[in-house]
Design an enzyme around this catalytic site. Structure first.
Site, mmCIF file in Angstrom:
data_model
loop_
_atom_site.group_PDB
_atom_site.id
_atom_site.type_symbol
_atom_site.label_atom_id
_atom_site.label_comp_id
_atom_site.label_asym_id
_atom_site.label_seq_id
_atom_site.Cartn_x
_atom_site.Cartn_y
_atom_site.Cartn_z
ATOM 1 C CG HIS A 151 -2.000 1.000 1.149
ATOM 2 N ND1 HIS A 151 -1.782 2.334 1.430
ATOM 3 C CD2 HIS A 151 -3.305 0.885 0.786
ATOM 4 C CE1 HIS A 151 -2.921 2.991 1.242
ATOM 5 N NE2 HIS A 151 -3.849 2.137 0.864
ATOM 6 C CD GLU A 208 -4.149 2.136 -2.815
ATOM 7 O OE1 GLU A 208 -5.091 2.199 -2.046
ATOM 8 O OE2 GLU A 208 -2.981 1.984 -2.448
HETATM 9 P P1 13P Z 1 -9.517 6.365 0.653
HETATM 10 O O1 13P Z 1 -10.683 5.613 0.043
HETATM 11 O O2 13P Z 1 -9.771 6.778 2.066
HETATM 12 O O3 13P Z 1 -9.033 7.469 -0.219
HETATM 13 O O4 13P Z 1 -8.330 5.320 0.736
HETATM 14 C C1 13P Z 1 -7.961 4.650 -0.410
HETATM 15 C C2 13P Z 1 -7.015 3.618 -0.003
HETATM 16 O O5 13P Z 1 -5.911 3.882 0.395
HETATM 17 C C3 13P Z 1 -7.533 2.266 0.009
HETATM 18 O O6 13P Z 1 -6.583 1.373 0.418
#
Ligand code: 13P
Length: 236
Positions: free
Chosen positions: A87, A156
Site C-alpha cells: 500500500h 491507487e
Molecule cells: P480512501 O478511500 O480513504 O481514499 O483510501 C484509499 C485507499 O488507500 C484504500 O486502500
C-alpha cells in the site's frame, strides 16, 4: 460478474466494539458484489463473521526473530484469504519493491491472494504515459518470479487517496483515467483483477464500477456502514 469491493479500514476504528458493530451492519446487508473486509491485525482474529477477511499487510518469513511482524502462515489460521501488499502508505514508510515482491511470493506460498497496490504521482497533472511507466517499474519488480494470474492489483493514484473527492483533483474525469490505467495493467501484466482505490465512495462508486475496472479498494467510506452498504449493493 460480481465486482470485488475490498474495505481497507487502515488503523480504524478506535475500539473493537466499533469494529464488531461495523462488521455486523455490513454482514446483515445482502451484497450484490463480492465483499472483503481488511481490519487491523488485532481485530482480525477476534471478529466473528461470515464475511471474507483480508490483512492490511504481512511479513515474508513464516516465523522467527522478527519483532512486530505477522506472517501469512499465522494469518491463514484465522481464515484470512487476502492480504493487501505494498500500500502507498506503507511504501511512504520505506517499504521497497523488493520487499513487496517477497511478500507477494510468501502470500501465494500460503494460499493467500495478494492485493498488490501500485500507484504513483503526488500531482494529478502527471500524464497517463508517465504514470504507466512508473507502474510498469513497480509491477515488474513486485511480480518478479510470480504467476500474475494469481494476483489482484489495486491502482491507487497517490494524489486521490483520502482527498474525499477523486474528481476535483484531476483535470480529466478520474473514472476515465482509472479505467485506462487499469486496462493497461490487466493487458500488460495479465493479472487476475485490477481494482481502483482513492476516495471512492457511495456517490462515485458506480462511475468506476460500470467501467472496465474489476472493483474498488475503499478506505474512508468503508468505515461508515450505511455508505459502504450502498457501495456493496450497487447494481451494474
Ligand atoms: P480512501 O478511500 O480513504 O481514499 O483510501 C484509499 C485507499 O488507500 C484504500 O486502500
Amino acid at each position: 460478474m460480481k465486482k470485488l469491493i475490498i474495505a481497507n479500514w487502515k488503523m480504524n476504528p478506535k475500539s473493537f466494539k466499533e469494529a464488531e458493530k461495523l462488521v455486523l451492519a455490513i454482514s446483515k446487508t445482502k451484497a450484490t458484489q463480492h465483499v472483503v473486509i481488511c481490519p487491523p491485525f488485532v481485530y482480525l482474529s477476534l471478529l466473528k463473521t461470515k464475511l471474507e477477511l483480508g490483512a492490511q499487510d504481512m511479513f515474508w518469513q513464516n516465523n522467527g526473530a522478527f519483532t512486530g511482524q505477522v506472517s501469512a502462515e499465522m494469518l491463514k489460521q484465522f481464515k484470512v484469504k487476502y492480504a493487501i501488499i505494498g500500500h502507498s502508505e506503507r511504501r511512504a514508510l520505506g517499504e521497497t519493491d523488493n520487499e513487496v515482491n517477497l511478500k507477494v511470493k510468501a502470500a501465494l506460498a500460503n494460499k493467500i491472494t495478494p492485493v498488490l497496490c501500485v500507484g504513483y504521482g503526488l500531482s494529478h497533472d502527471m500524464a497517463d504515459e508517465e504514470v504507466m511507466q512508473h507502474l510498469q517499474n513497480q509491477l515488474e519488480a513486485a511480480l518478479y518470479a510470480v504467476d500474475p494470474k494469481k494476483v489482484i492489483v489495486a491502482y491507487e493514484p497517490v494524489w486521490a487517496i483520502s482527498t474525499g473527492d477523486p474528481y476535483k483533483t484531476k483535470n480529466i474525469e478520474n473514472p476515465d483515467h482509472a479505467e485506462r490505467i487499469c486496462m493497461f495493467v490487466r493487458i500488460k501484466f495479465k493479472v487476475a483483477k485490477v481494482l481502483y482505490g482513492g476516495s471512492s465512495n457511495a456517490l462515485n462508486a458506480q462511475s468506476f464500477l460500470e467501467r472496465q475496472i474489476d472493483g474498488l479498494l475503499v478506505g474512508g467510506a468503508s468505515l461508515k456502514a450505511e455508505e459502504f452498504n450502498q457501495i456493496i449493493t450497487i447494481k451494474i
